[in-house]
Write a protein that holds these residues in place. Structure first.
Motif, PDB file in Angstrom:
ATOM      1  N   GLN A 221     -10.044  -3.003   7.509  1.00  0.00           N
ATOM      2  CA  GLN A 221      -8.873  -2.817   8.389  1.00  0.00           C
ATOM      3  C   GLN A 221      -9.292  -2.242   9.739  1.00  0.00           C
ATOM      4  O   GLN A 221      -8.773  -2.632  10.778  1.00  0.00           O
ATOM      5  CB  GLN A 221      -7.859  -1.888   7.731  1.00  0.00           C
ATOM      6  CG  GLN A 221      -7.010  -2.589   6.680  1.00  0.00           C
ATOM      7  CD  GLN A 221      -5.906  -1.676   6.128  1.00  0.00           C
ATOM      8  OE1 GLN A 221      -5.539  -0.699   6.769  1.00  0.00           O
ATOM      9  NE2 GLN A 221      -5.400  -2.009   4.956  1.00  0.00           N
TER      10      GLN A 221
ATOM     11  N   ASP B  49       0.836  -1.196   0.000  1.00  0.00           N
ATOM     12  CA  ASP B  49       0.000   0.000   0.000  1.00  0.00           C
ATOM     13  C   ASP B  49       0.869   1.244   0.000  1.00  0.00           C
ATOM     14  O   ASP B  49       2.056   1.187   0.252  1.00  0.00           O
ATOM     15  CB  ASP B  49      -0.891   0.016   1.234  1.00  0.00           C
ATOM     16  CG  ASP B  49      -1.880  -1.132   1.172  1.00  0.00           C
ATOM     17  OD1 ASP B  49      -2.335  -1.452   0.061  1.00  0.00           O
ATOM     18  OD2 ASP B  49      -2.152  -1.717   2.233  1.00  0.00           O
ATOM     19  N   ASN B  50       0.188   2.355  -0.268  1.00  0.00           N
ATOM     20  CA  ASN B  50       0.930   3.618  -0.301  1.00  0.00           C
ATOM     21  C   ASN B  50       1.540   3.958   1.041  1.00  0.00           C
ATOM     22  O   ASN B  50       2.561   4.608   1.119  1.00  0.00           O
ATOM     23  CB  ASN B  50      -0.003   4.748  -0.743  1.00  0.00           C
ATOM     24  CG  ASN B  50      -0.210   4.683  -2.243  1.00  0.00           C
ATOM     25  OD1 ASN B  50       0.516   3.961  -2.934  1.00  0.00           O
ATOM     26  ND2 ASN B  50      -1.192   5.414  -2.729  1.00  0.00           N
ATOM     27  N   ASP B  51       0.847   3.477   2.111  1.00  0.00           N
ATOM     28  CA  ASP B  51       1.377   3.849   3.426  1.00  0.00           C
ATOM     29  C   ASP B  51       2.730   3.198   3.674  1.00  0.00           C
ATOM     30  O   ASP B  51       3.424   3.541   4.603  1.00  0.00           O
ATOM     31  CB  ASP B  51       0.394   3.532   4.547  1.00  0.00           C
ATOM     32  CG  ASP B  51       0.153   2.053   4.694  1.00  0.00           C
ATOM     33  OD1 ASP B  51      -0.415   1.651   5.707  1.00  0.00           O
ATOM     34  OD2 ASP B  51       0.555   1.279   3.763  1.00  0.00           O
TER      35      ASP B  51
ATOM     36  N   ILE C  35      -0.084   9.800   0.797  1.00  0.00           N
ATOM     37  CA  ILE C  35      -0.699   8.537   1.224  1.00  0.00           C
ATOM     38  C   ILE C  35      -2.099   8.472   0.676  1.00  0.00           C
ATOM     39  O   ILE C  35      -2.705   9.498   0.356  1.00  0.00           O
ATOM     40  CB  ILE C  35      -0.770   8.416   2.770  1.00  0.00           C
ATOM     41  CG1 ILE C  35      -1.523   9.625   3.355  1.00  0.00           C
ATOM     42  CG2 ILE C  35       0.610   8.270   3.354  1.00  0.00           C
ATOM     43  CD1 ILE C  35      -1.953   9.412   4.768  1.00  0.00           C
ATOM     44  N   GLU C  36      -2.607   7.257   0.580  1.00  0.00           N
ATOM     45  CA  GLU C  36      -4.017   7.118   0.260  1.00  0.00           C
ATOM     46  C   GLU C  36      -4.777   7.656   1.445  1.00  0.00           C
ATOM     47  O   GLU C  36      -4.503   7.295   2.590  1.00  0.00           O
ATOM     48  CB  GLU C  36      -4.359   5.643   0.020  1.00  0.00           C
ATOM     49  CG  GLU C  36      -4.816   5.405  -1.402  1.00  0.00           C
ATOM     50  CD  GLU C  36      -5.195   3.958  -1.665  1.00  0.00           C
ATOM     51  OE1 GLU C  36      -5.279   3.599  -2.837  1.00  0.00           O
ATOM     52  OE2 GLU C  36      -5.397   3.186  -0.702  1.00  0.00           O
TER      53      GLU C  36
ATOM     54  N   TYR D 231     -10.421  -0.299   3.671  1.00  0.00           N
ATOM     55  CA  TYR D 231     -10.082   0.412   4.913  1.00  0.00           C
ATOM     56  C   TYR D 231     -11.081   0.127   6.012  1.00  0.00           C
ATOM     57  O   TYR D 231     -10.720  -0.011   7.178  1.00  0.00           O
ATOM     58  CB  TYR D 231      -9.945   1.918   4.642  1.00  0.00           C
ATOM     59  CG  TYR D 231      -8.670   2.204   3.873  1.00  0.00           C
ATOM     60  CD1 TYR D 231      -7.434   1.842   4.430  1.00  0.00           C
ATOM     61  CD2 TYR D 231      -8.695   2.782   2.614  1.00  0.00           C
ATOM     62  CE1 TYR D 231      -6.267   2.071   3.708  1.00  0.00           C
ATOM     63  CE2 TYR D 231      -7.536   3.005   1.909  1.00  0.00           C
ATOM     64  CZ  TYR D 231      -6.316   2.646   2.462  1.00  0.00           C
ATOM     65  OH  TYR D 231      -5.165   2.856   1.785  1.00  0.00           O
TER      66      TYR D 231
ATOM     67  N   ALA E   3      -6.122   5.396   4.296  1.00  0.00           N
ATOM     68  CA  ALA E   3      -5.190   4.776   5.236  1.00  0.00           C
ATOM     69  C   ALA E   3      -5.149   5.511   6.559  1.00  0.00           C
ATOM     70  O   ALA E   3      -4.704   4.975   7.580  1.00  0.00           O
ATOM     71  CB  ALA E   3      -3.785   4.736   4.629  1.00  0.00           C
TER      72      ALA E   3
END
Lengths: 116, 879
Positions: B56, A5-7, A47-48, B53, A51
Motif C-alpha cells: 500500500q 480492513d479494520n481501518d 485499528i491494525e 501494508y 494501517a
C-alpha cells in the motif's frame, strides 16, 4: 480486491486527522504516534497497527507532515514525524469542520417530533 | 542507475521503519511480562500483514517521471493485450488513416520539398526568373528560364552565390536505350557545384563551355559508363556519336552524382552545344529566349535575403540589353525538384483537395477509435470506479488512458508509415516510364517524414483519446461500483456524442465516396466517349528527324515517300502525317475570322494541327462539307484551312463556312475549304476546343509523325513501316506505337485520380461500416435488458426491431444528408476533371447514399436481431 480492513471501522479521513493531532504536540516516530492515538482516543479506536503507515506516507506526500531520522529513547534509529505549517492549517480546518458536523448531527439526532 | 538506487533506499527506509515499530512493540510486550516468542507473535498479529501494508505504501508512492511512464506503458500494453480485438481494430484503423495521410505527404515532400540529392544540399538554391512586359520573349520549358546572355551576365556579377546553368535535352545515339540518351546541358561549374567528382578523367574546363558549338565533349554518368561502356577504364578519349555528331568522352562522374533534376541524366554535355541538341532551333544565340534553369550554391558569408536582393537587381540588369521593357521577378527557393512558383501556386489547391480527402479518411478512423474507446470505457467503468475509490488520482487515471491511446497511436502510426511507403511507391510505379523517365524521386522516409508521422499519430491519439477519457472520469462512481455489468443508466448527454460521431463518419465517408464515384464515372465516360476519330487501328511512327540533322526538304522527301508507299499496302486504309501526337499533345492558337468586307472578328482560342494528305481518312474523321487535304495541297502554297463543326457552328452559324476566311498566323489569310466532324481531347480540365487544320509544310516536317490507319494487321503494318524507313535511311531510329497507347497515356491522370479516389472512398466506407457496426452493436448490447423487458411484457418483436434500427440509423441519415451537401461542394471543386459528368450527378449521389445507408442498416440489423433472439429471462437475470 482487498477485504474489509479494520481501518474501515474509522470514518474515512479520521485516521489522518488523528495522526495530525498526535504529531501536533511534538515530533514522534511511527510507534510513538500509535501510542499517542491509543492514549488520546482512550483506546477506543482499534485499528491494525500496520494501517498507520500507508496513512503516514500519504500525509508525508501531501507535505502535511515532515520526516527526519533520529534516535529513539531505546537508542535505535527511528523516523520522526512532525507537523508542517500546512499540516497545522489542515488540522485546524478539519477540527472546525468536524465540530460543526458533530454539532449539526447532534442537533439533528436530538430533534423531537414537534420540531420536525 | 540513480532511480534504482533511490528505490533501494526507499525500500530500506521503509523496512527499517516498520522493523522499528515491531521491535518497539515486542519490547513493550516483553516489559509487560510476555515471553519474547509470545511478544513477537502478538506484535505481528497487532500489526497485520507487513507485506500488504508495504504494498500500500509503495502504491501511493510518487514515481519518477520515467518510471511512471514505464509503468503506464506496461499497464497500457497489458490492458490492450486483454482486449486484442479492440486493440487490433483500433490499430488497423489508425494505420490506414495514417498511411494515406503520410503517403500523400511523402509524395509531395519528394517532389517539392525534399533537399536535392547533391552534396551539402543546405546551401543549394533554385533561382527562378520570370519576366513580364511588352517586349517579345520566348521561353523553352518552364516560364522560369533565362537566356544564355542573361545567365552569363548574372553568373559573372553574382557575389552572394555561384550560379550554374542546366537544361535537359534528349540526344539520339545508337548507344542509348531506344536510341536516345537523356542529357543535361550544363555550364562548366555545375558538376563541381553539386559535389560530383570524376571517377575517370575530368569534368568540363571553363574553355569547353565558353564558345557555342565549339567543343563536342561529354561526361558520362556512372550508370551509362557501366551499362553502355562496360565500365571500361580507357573510355576517356573515345568518341560517341550523338545526334550524328562525334563527341569526345572526357570523364565519368561518380556513382552518387545523379544531377539536380527529377530525371537522371545519362550524359552531361556543355550547354554551349545547345544548337546541336535542337537543330533548327538555336536558342543559345537568341538573347530573348529563355531555356536555362539556374542552380545556385550560396556563398558561406551570404544569406537568402542577400541573395534575393542581389539576384533581383542582376536579373533586371541582365534584361536591359535586349528586353528593356520587361520586368524580372527573381525567386530564390530552397533546392528541390519541382518547387517553381507556378507549381507551388497551381498545385496547392489540388494538393489541398487531396489532403482534405486523406484527412477525411484519418478522421473516420479517429471517429472509429473514439467510438470503440467509448464503448470499451463503459465496459471498464467498474474498474475505473474501483480505482478512483481506492484513491487513485483522476489525473493519474487520465494519464493512464492517454498512454493507452498514445500506444495505439504509436503502433498504428508505425504500421501506417510502412503502409504509406508501399502506397507512395505504388502511385509512382503506376505512372508509365515514358511520362516520368528514369526519375530519382526519393520516397524513403527521412527524419522530417518520421517526425510528421509521429506528430500525426500522437495528435490523432490525443484527439481520439482525450474525449472518452474525460467522459469516463467525469462520471459519478457509485452506480458503477454497485452494478456488476458496469453499465450505467443511460444519461441524456452520453447518447448525443456517439450519435454525433456516427453522423460525422457518415457525412465524411459519403462525401468521400460520392466524389470518388464521380471520378470513377468520369473515367468510365472518358473511356467510352465518342472521340470523333479513330482510337484504334491506327499506328503512329515517330522519328527524331531534327536530332538526326535532317533538313526540312529531306524530311519531307522521306515522309512523303513512306506515306505514298504505305497508302498502297494491303490492309491500309490511309496514311498521313501530323505534327501533334493524337490525344497526347495539343497545339493552341488565337484565330480571327475575316469577313468579305475585310472586317476582323476579335481573337478567339482554337486548337490547331498541321496535317498531311488523307489525314481525315486515316483517322476516320468524317468530312461533313467540302474536302480534306490532298498531296497537291501539301506541295502547293495555297492558303487553305479545314475547320471542325464546332468552329463552323460557333463562328458562322447557319452560313456556309466554305469560302470564308480565317487567320491563325499573322498575315496568313486562309480560305476554308472543308468542315469535318469535331474530335474530343482527352485532357483533364480541357473543354472542347474548336479546331483548325492546316496543310503540313516546310519546317513542320521535322516535327511530323506518320499516321497509318489500317484494318487490324498491326504487326504487319508496323514492320513494313520500319522496313521502308530503313530502306531510305538505315541509321534512322523509328519508334512505332499503336494509338491505343496514346489514349491510355492521355487517360493516365484520370485513371490515377479515379483509382486513388476509389481506394480512399472504399477505405472510408470500410472504416465507417466497421465503426458503425461496432457502435450500434454496443448500443444494442447496452439496451439488451430494456429489450428483454419489452419483449417479456409482450412487445411485438418487429416493432422493437424497428425501434432499435430507428435509433441506430437516425444519426446515419442525418450524416448522409449533410454528406450529400458536402459532396456537392466537393463535386463542384473537381468539376474540371469530370469529362462532362455533372458534379451533382444524381445516379452517383443516389447509389452512394443508398449504398451507405444499406451498409449501415446491415451493420445495425445483425446485433439487433441477436438481441431479439436472446431469451428475455436471460437478459433480465443478467443483473
Amino acid at each position: 480486491m482487498a477485504s474489509r480492513d479494520n481501518d474501515a471501522e474509522l470514518l474515512p479521513g479520521t485516521l489522518e486527522m488523528l495522526i495530525l493531532k498526535a504529531v501536533s504536540l511534538g515530533p514522534l516516530h511511527g510507534y510513538g504516534i500509535l501510542l499517542r492515538i491509543e492514549q488520546i482516543s482512550g483506546g477506543a479506536l482499534a485499528i491494525e497497527q500496520g494501517a498507520l503507515y500507508p496513512a503516514l506516507y500519504r500525509l508525508q506526500r501531501q507535505r502535511l507532515v515532515a520526516t527526519a531520522w533520529g534516535t529513539s529513547d531505546s537508542n535505535r534509529r527511528a523516523k520522526y514525524y512532525r507537523l508542517t505549517t500546512a499540516g497545522r492549517k489542515r488540522l485546524r480546518e478539519e477540527t472546525e469542520w468536524w465540530e460543526r458536523l458533530v454539532a449539526a448531527m447532534g442537533t439533528a439526532l436530538r430533534a423531537t417530533s414537534e420540531e420536525v | 542507475m540513480w532511480r534504482l538506487f533511490r528505490r533501494d533506499r526507499f525500500e530500506r527506509d521503509m523496512d527499517e521503519e516498520l522493523a522499528f515499530h515491531l521491535q518497539s512493540r515486542i519490547d513493550d510486550h516483553v516489559r509487560r511480562g510476555l515471553s519474547p516468542a509470545d511478544a513477537e507473535r502478538r506484535a505481528r498479529l497487532e500489526f497485520g500483514g507487513v507485506d500488504k501494508y508495504k504494498e500500500q505504501i509503495r502504491d501511493g508512492r510518487p514515481l519518477g517521471p520515467l518510471e511512471d511512464l514505464g509503468r503506464d506503458l506496461t499497464y497500457a500494453w497489458r490492458s490492450l493485450r486483454r482486449t486484442p480485438v479492440f486493440a487490433l481494430t483500433a490499430i488497423i484503423a489508425i494505420a490506414l488513416g495514417v498511411a494515406v495521410n503520410t503517403g500523400l505527404v511523402t509524395l509531395v515532400y519528394a517532389l517539392v520539398l525534399r533537399p536535392l540529392p547533391v552534396k551539402d544540399p543546405g546551401t543549394i538554391r533554385n533561382v527562378f526568373m520570370a519576366t513580364h512586359g511588352s517586349d517579345h520573349r520566348g521561353t523553352f520549358g518552364t516560364p522560369y528560364v533565362v537566356s544564355y546572355a542573361e545567365f552569363l551576365y548574372m553568373r559573372s556579377h553574382a557575389r552572394t552565390a555561384e550560379l550554374a546553368a542546366i537544361a535537359e535535352a534528349s540526344l539520339s545515339c545508337a548507344c542509348g536505350m531506344n536510341g536516345t540518351l537523356a542529357a543535361q546541358l550544363v555550364s562548366d561549374n555545375l558538376l563541381p557545384l553539386i559535389g560530383a567528382t570524376p571517377v575517370v578523367g575530368r569534368f568540363f574546363t571553363p574553355q569547353e563551355a565558353a564558345t557555342p558549338g565549339a567543343t563536342p565533349v561529354v561526361v558520362l554518368s556512372w550508370t551509362t559508363w557501366q551499362q553502355r561502356f562496360g565500365g571500361a577504364a580507357d573510355v576517356v578519349g573515345r568518341t560517341v556519336v550523338m545526334n550524328r555528331t562525334p563527341f569526345t568522352i572526357v570523364g565519368v562522374a561518380d556513382e552518387r552524382a545523379t544531377g539536380p533534376l527529377v530525371r537522371r541524366p545519362d550524359v552531361w554535355v556543355p550547354y554551349t552545344m545547345q544548337a546541336l541538341t535542337r537543330p533548327g532551333e538555336v536558342l543559345i544565340s537568341k538573347p530573348t529566349v529563355g531555356w536555362i534553369q539556374m542552380i545556385a550554391r550560396r556563398k558561406p558569408d551570404a544569406n537568402d535575403a542577400a541573395m534575393r536582393a542581389e539576384l533581383a537587381v542582376l536579373g533586371q540588369q541582365s534584361l536591359l540589353p535586349h528586353n528593356p521593357h520587361r520586368t524580372a521577378i527573381v525567386t530564390v527557393a530552397p533546392g528541390a525538384f519541382l518547387n517553381y512558383p507556378m507549381i507551388m501556386s497551381n498545385g496547392a489547391p489540388v494538393m489541398a483537395l487531396l489532403f482534405v480527402a486523406v484527412s477525411f479518411v484519418l478522421l473516420i478512423a479517429c471517429a472509429n477509435v473514439v467510438n470503440m474507446l467509448l464503448a470499451r470505457g463503459f465496459a471498464r467503468r467498474r474498474e475505473i470506479a474501483i480505482r478512483l475509490a481506492m484513491g487513485a488520482g483522476r489525473m493519474r487515471l487520465l494519464r493512464q488512458f492517454l498512454t493507452e491511446s498514445a500506444l495505439v497511436g504509436l503502433i498504428g502510426g508505425t504500421v501506417g508509415l510502412a503502409l504509406s511507403q508501399i502506397a507512395a511507391r505504388m502511385v509512382v510505379a503506376s505512372i508509365p516510364a515514358d511520362q516520368i523517365g528514369a526519375h530519382q524521386l526519393d520516397l524513403s522516409p527521412d527524419w522530417r517524414i518520421l517526425a510528421y508521422t509521429l506528430a500525426v499519430s500522437f495528435i490523432t491519439s490525443l484527439v481520439f483519446g482525450i474525449v472518452p477519457a474525460l467522459r469516463l472520469l467525469r462520471t459519478d462512481l457509485m452506480p458503477s461500483v454497485k452494478t456488476d455489468r458496469g453499465d450505467l443508466p443511460t444519461s441524456r448527454r452520453r447518447v448525443p456524442l456517439q450519435s454525433v460521431l456516427i453522423a460525422t463518419q457518415a457525412t465524411v465517408s459519403l462525401a468521400l465516396l460520392v466524389n470518388a464515384g464521380l471520378l470513377v464515372r468520369a473515367f468510365d465516360r472518358a473511356v467510352r466517349m465518342d472521340l470523333g476519330q479513330s482510337a484504334r487501328n491506327v499506328l503512329i511512327a515517330s522519328m527524331n528527324l531534327r536530332q538526326e540533322q535532317y533538313t526540312a526538304e529531306r524530311a519531307e522527301r522521306l515522309l512523303t515517300d513512306v506515306r505514298d508507299n504505305a497508302s498502297r499496302w494491303p490492309g491500309v486504309i490511309a496514311a498521313s502525317m501530323t505534327t501533334t501526337d493524337p490525344f497526347v499533345s495539343a497545339c493552341g492558337m488565337v484565330a480571327t475570322t475575316i469577313e468579305a468586307t475585310g472586317s476582323r472578328s476579335p481573337g478567339f482560342q482554337v486548337a490547331c494541327d498541321r496535317v498531311g494528305p488523307d489525314y481525315f481518312q486515316a483517322l476516320r474523321i468524317p468530312i461533313l462539307r467540302g474536302r480534306g487535304f490532298t498531296g497537291d495541297d501539301i506541295r502547293s502554297v495555297s492558303a487553305i484551312a479545314v475547320i471542325d463543326e464546332w468552329l463552323a457552328r460557333e463562328r458562322f452559324g447557319d452560313r456556309n463556312p466554305l469560302g470564308q476566311h480565317i487567320e491563325i498566323e499573322r498575315g496568313r489569310d486562309l480560305e476554308i475549304v472543308g468542315v469535318v466532324a469535331p474530335t474530343q481531347v482527352l485532357q483533364l480540365g480541357t473543354t472542347k476546343a474548336p479546331k483548325v487544320y492546316t496543310p503540313l509544310r516546310g519546317g513542320s516536317f521535322l516535327e511530323a509523325k506518320m499516321l497509318v490507319g489500317h484494318h487490324g494487321a498491326t504487326e504487319a503494318v508496323a514492320s513494313a513501316l520500319r522496313q521502308r524507313a530503313a530502306e531510305l535511311d538505315p541509321s534512322l531510329v523509328v519508334s512505332v506505337k499503336p494509338i491505343e497507347q496514346n489514349v491510355s497515356t492521355a487517360l493516365m491522370p484520370l485513371r490515377i485520380l479515379a483509382g486513388a479516389g476509389a481506394a480512399l472512398g472504399g477505405l472510408g466506407l470500410v472504416l465507417a461500416c466497421t465503426g458503425l457496426y461496432g457502435v450500434v452493436a454496443f448500443t444494442v448490447s447496452r439496451r439488451q435488458r430494456e429489450i428483454g423487458i419489452r419483449v417479456a411484457l409482450g412487445a411485438d418483436r418487429s416493432s422493437v426491431l424497428r425501434m432499435i434500427l430507428g435509433h441506430g440509423l437516425r444519426p446515419v441519415v442525418a450524416g448522409c444528408a449533410i454528406g450529400l451537401l458536402l459532396a456537392a461542394g466537393g463535386g463542384h471543386l473537381i468539376r474540371a476533371l469530370l469529362f462532362g459528368v455533372s458534379p451533382i450527378d444524381p445516379i452517383t449521389f443516389a447509389t452512394t447514399a443508398l449504398g451507405l445507408l444499406g451498409a449501415a442498416t446491415l451493420a445495425a440489423i445483425v446485433p439487433a436481431l441477436a438481441a431479439l433472439r436472446l431469451d428475455p429471462m436471460i437478459a433480465l437475470r443478467d443483473e
